[in-house]
Design a protein around this motif. Structure first.
Motif, PDB file in Angstrom:
ATOM      1  N   SER A  38       0.770  -1.232   0.000  1.00  0.00           N
ATOM      2  CA  SER A  38       0.000   0.000   0.000  1.00  0.00           C
ATOM      3  C   SER A  38       0.804   1.287   0.000  1.00  0.00           C
ATOM      4  CB  SER A  38      -0.973   0.034   1.178  1.00  0.00           C
ATOM      5  OG  SER A  38      -0.601  -0.757   2.223  1.00  0.00           O
ATOM      6  N   SER A  39       2.098   1.244   0.304  1.00  0.00           N
ATOM      7  CA  SER A  39       2.848   2.505   0.344  1.00  0.00           C
ATOM      8  C   SER A  39       4.290   2.309  -0.110  1.00  0.00           C
ATOM      9  CB  SER A  39       2.827   3.091   1.762  1.00  0.00           C
ATOM     10  OG  SER A  39       3.478   2.210   2.649  1.00  0.00           O
ATOM     11  N   HIS A  40       4.935   3.439  -0.430  1.00  0.00           N
ATOM     12  CA  HIS A  40       6.312   3.402  -0.939  1.00  0.00           C
ATOM     13  C   HIS A  40       7.295   2.823   0.081  1.00  0.00           C
ATOM     14  CE1 HIS A  40       5.750   5.450  -4.772  1.00  0.00           C
ATOM     15  NE2 HIS A  40       4.847   6.195  -4.176  1.00  0.00           N
ATOM     16  N   ASP A  41       7.027   3.020   1.362  1.00  0.00           N
ATOM     17  CA  ASP A  41       7.972   2.496   2.363  1.00  0.00           C
ATOM     18  C   ASP A  41       7.858   0.983   2.525  1.00  0.00           C
ATOM     19  OD1 ASP A  41       5.510   2.594   3.571  1.00  0.00           O
ATOM     20  OD2 ASP A  41       6.220   3.451   5.464  1.00  0.00           O
ATOM     21  N   GLN A  42       6.990   0.332   1.769  1.00  0.00           N
ATOM     22  CA  GLN A  42       6.857  -1.127   1.821  1.00  0.00           C
ATOM     23  C   GLN A  42       7.449  -1.795   0.584  1.00  0.00           C
ATOM     24  OE1 GLN A  42       2.535  -1.183   2.347  1.00  0.00           O
ATOM     25  NE2 GLN A  42       2.851  -2.081   4.379  1.00  0.00           N
ATOM     26  N   LYS A  43       8.318  -1.086  -0.135  1.00  0.00           N
ATOM     27  CA  LYS A  43       8.881  -1.648  -1.360  1.00  0.00           C
ATOM     28  C   LYS A  43       9.685  -2.915  -1.093  1.00  0.00           C
ATOM     29  CE  LYS A  43       8.850   2.157  -4.598  1.00  0.00           C
ATOM     30  NZ  LYS A  43       9.617   3.017  -5.499  1.00  0.00           N
ATOM     31  N   ALA A  44      10.309  -3.010   0.074  1.00  0.00           N
ATOM     32  CA  ALA A  44      11.056  -4.226   0.417  1.00  0.00           C
ATOM     33  C   ALA A  44      10.103  -5.408   0.525  1.00  0.00           C
ATOM     34  CB  ALA A  44      11.828  -4.024   1.729  1.00  0.00           C
ATOM     35  N   ASP A  45       8.915  -5.172   1.076  1.00  0.00           N
ATOM     36  CA  ASP A  45       7.917  -6.237   1.176  1.00  0.00           C
ATOM     37  C   ASP A  45       7.414  -6.630  -0.212  1.00  0.00           C
ATOM     38  OD1 ASP A  45       6.098  -8.057   2.469  1.00  0.00           O
ATOM     39  OD2 ASP A  45       4.503  -6.626   2.049  1.00  0.00           O
ATOM     40  N   LEU A  46       7.294  -5.659  -1.098  1.00  0.00           N
ATOM     41  CA  LEU A  46       6.866  -5.967  -2.462  1.00  0.00           C
ATOM     42  C   LEU A  46       7.883  -6.886  -3.136  1.00  0.00           C
ATOM     43  CD1 LEU A  46       4.764  -5.471  -4.680  1.00  0.00           C
ATOM     44  CD2 LEU A  46       6.120  -3.500  -5.406  1.00  0.00           C
ATOM     45  N   GLN A  47       9.163  -6.584  -2.945  1.00  0.00           N
ATOM     46  CA  GLN A  47      10.204  -7.439  -3.527  1.00  0.00           C
ATOM     47  C   GLN A  47      10.178  -8.830  -2.897  1.00  0.00           C
ATOM     48  OE1 GLN A  47      12.178  -6.642  -6.233  1.00  0.00           O
ATOM     49  NE2 GLN A  47      12.579  -8.844  -6.127  1.00  0.00           N
ATOM     50  N   ARG A  48       9.928  -8.904  -1.588  1.00  0.00           N
ATOM     51  CA  ARG A  48       9.841 -10.201  -0.916  1.00  0.00           C
ATOM     52  C   ARG A  48       8.689 -11.011  -1.489  1.00  0.00           C
ATOM     53  NH1 ARG A  48       7.076 -12.765   2.914  1.00  0.00           N
ATOM     54  NH2 ARG A  48       5.654 -11.038   3.275  1.00  0.00           N
ATOM     55  N   GLN A  49       7.538 -10.353  -1.719  1.00  0.00           N
ATOM     56  CA  GLN A  49       6.393 -11.035  -2.328  1.00  0.00           C
ATOM     57  C   GLN A  49       6.740 -11.549  -3.719  1.00  0.00           C
ATOM     58  OE1 GLN A  49       2.438  -9.194  -2.232  1.00  0.00           O
ATOM     59  NE2 GLN A  49       3.231  -7.756  -0.715  1.00  0.00           N
ATOM     60  N   ARG A  50       7.379 -10.683  -4.511  1.00  0.00           N
ATOM     61  CA  ARG A  50       7.761 -11.081  -5.882  1.00  0.00           C
ATOM     62  C   ARG A  50       8.645 -12.320  -5.858  1.00  0.00           C
ATOM     63  NH1 ARG A  50       8.296  -6.623 -10.152  1.00  0.00           N
ATOM     64  NH2 ARG A  50       9.585  -8.253 -11.039  1.00  0.00           N
ATOM     65  N   ASP A  51       9.657 -12.277  -4.987  1.00  0.00           N
ATOM     66  CA  ASP A  51      10.591 -13.408  -4.902  1.00  0.00           C
ATOM     67  C   ASP A  51       9.875 -14.690  -4.504  1.00  0.00           C
ATOM     68  OD1 ASP A  51      12.605 -11.645  -5.562  1.00  0.00           O
ATOM     69  OD2 ASP A  51      13.337 -11.415  -3.503  1.00  0.00           O
ATOM     70  N   ARG A  52       8.994 -14.590  -3.517  1.00  0.00           N
ATOM     71  CA  ARG A  52       8.267 -15.770  -3.024  1.00  0.00           C
ATOM     72  C   ARG A  52       7.334 -16.319  -4.099  1.00  0.00           C
ATOM     73  NH1 ARG A  52       6.439 -19.876  -1.613  1.00  0.00           N
ATOM     74  NH2 ARG A  52       5.376 -20.406   0.324  1.00  0.00           N
ATOM     75  N   LEU A  53       6.644 -15.443  -4.817  1.00  0.00           N
ATOM     76  CA  LEU A  53       5.743 -15.875  -5.887  1.00  0.00           C
ATOM     77  C   LEU A  53       6.517 -16.559  -7.016  1.00  0.00           C
ATOM     78  CD1 LEU A  53       3.413 -12.743  -6.007  1.00  0.00           C
ATOM     79  CD2 LEU A  53       2.742 -15.030  -5.273  1.00  0.00           C
ATOM     80  N   GLU A  54       7.663 -15.966  -7.392  1.00  0.00           N
ATOM     81  CA  GLU A  54       8.480 -16.557  -8.453  1.00  0.00           C
ATOM     82  C   GLU A  54       9.017 -17.923  -8.037  1.00  0.00           C
ATOM     83  OE1 GLU A  54      11.328 -13.464  -9.189  1.00  0.00           O
ATOM     84  OE2 GLU A  54      10.017 -12.424 -10.614  1.00  0.00           O
ATOM     85  N   GLN A  55       9.448 -18.040  -6.774  1.00  0.00           N
ATOM     86  CA  GLN A  55       9.955 -19.328  -6.277  1.00  0.00           C
ATOM     87  C   GLN A  55       8.861 -20.390  -6.330  1.00  0.00           C
ATOM     88  OE1 GLN A  55      11.357 -18.456  -2.342  1.00  0.00           O
ATOM     89  NE2 GLN A  55      13.127 -17.292  -3.063  1.00  0.00           N
ATOM     90  N   HIS A  56       7.659 -20.027  -5.909  1.00  0.00           N
ATOM     91  CA  HIS A  56       6.548 -20.989  -5.919  1.00  0.00           C
ATOM     92  C   HIS A  56       6.240 -21.445  -7.343  1.00  0.00           C
ATOM     93  CE1 HIS A  56       2.779 -22.961  -4.955  1.00  0.00           C
ATOM     94  NE2 HIS A  56       2.252 -22.301  -5.972  1.00  0.00           N
ATOM     95  N   CYS A  57       6.138 -20.484  -8.259  1.00  0.00           N
ATOM     96  CA  CYS A  57       5.816 -20.819  -9.649  1.00  0.00           C
ATOM     97  C   CYS A  57       6.874 -21.740 -10.246  1.00  0.00           C
ATOM     98  CB  CYS A  57       5.677 -19.550 -10.485  1.00  0.00           C
ATOM     99  SG  CYS A  57       4.205 -18.579 -10.070  1.00  0.00           S
ATOM    100  N   LEU A  58       8.132 -21.479  -9.942  1.00  0.00           N
ATOM    101  CA  LEU A  58       9.220 -22.325 -10.432  1.00  0.00           C
ATOM    102  C   LEU A  58       9.144 -23.719  -9.809  1.00  0.00           C
ATOM    103  CD1 LEU A  58      11.846 -22.384 -12.126  1.00  0.00           C
ATOM    104  CD2 LEU A  58      13.064 -21.678 -10.068  1.00  0.00           C
ATOM    105  N   ALA A  59       8.848 -23.769  -8.500  1.00  0.00           N
ATOM    106  CA  ALA A  59       8.811 -25.049  -7.777  1.00  0.00           C
ATOM    107  C   ALA A  59       7.704 -25.968  -8.280  1.00  0.00           C
ATOM    108  CB  ALA A  59       8.646 -24.801  -6.282  1.00  0.00           C
TER     109      ALA A  59
END
Length: 197
Positions: free
Chosen positions: A68-89
């Protein structure tokens, strides 16, 4: 399921059974075949093409992340990484990753609107989310119903920790206050800039 009954075809196309019978007589839409008992069977591929929907081979896996906000960009990257890992797995080929930065109450986010359009057009075979509230704070169940109607599987990787009703209500009220405060102060800021100009 490659073929459907006339009742299922009427539901998919949003027309009456009698309309399908008339279309058959006019030669506009013929069933793929009839069963031994004389029941019509329609090709799903043909029906999807008629609706402008994608064939099963063209449907894709979409992973969606949102903060929801710019200060959560690290969480956005964490979500991206987790989603990509799941899709690959699990072996999803070429998943499309959509991300948004905006409130869970904002229904106008660019990627969210793109996701809705893709689901409605039958282009999404599987929707992968970190949490249910990463889609929308309120109203996610409506999107899940749209997924169900368009045969889109929804995969949620992390179910929320069981919290009390009171804690969930407090979180919801804080979210509402934050959004409406931002809108109020944004409107005042625009008004003040206009008066100063």
């Amino acid at each position: 399921m490659q073929h459907v009954s006339i009742g299922q075809a009427s539901d998919l196309l949003g027309v009456a059974v009698s309309t399908l019978q008339r279309w058959e007589q006019e030669g506009r839409l013929r069933p793929a075949f009839r069963t031994c008992g004389g029941h019509r069977r329609y090709s799903l591929l043909q029906l999807n093409q008629l609706c402008g929907k994608s064939s099963p081979e063209q449907r894709k896996v979409v992973a969606y992340a949102m903060v929801s906000s710019h200060d959560q960009k690290a969480d956005l990257q964490r979500q991206r990484d987790r989603l990509e890992q799941h899709c690959l797995a699990v072996g999803y080929a070429n998943p499309e990753l959509l991300t948004d930065l905006g409130s869970g109450l904002n229904y106008q986010k660019k990627s969210f609107k793109k996701l809705l359009k893709m689901i409605a057009q039958g282009k999404v075979s599987t929707l992968v989310l970190m949490h249910k509230d990463r889609l929308l704070r309120f109203g996610a169940d409506i999107v899940f119903e749209l997924c169900k109607l368009n045969h889109t599987e929804v995969v949620i990787l992390e179910e929320p920790v069981n919290t009390s009703l009171e804690n969930r209500l407090v979180a919801d009220v804080i979210e509402l206050m934050t959004v409406f405060s931002a809108r109020l102060y944004g409107a005042r800021s625009r008004e003040n800039r206009h008066l100063a100009a």
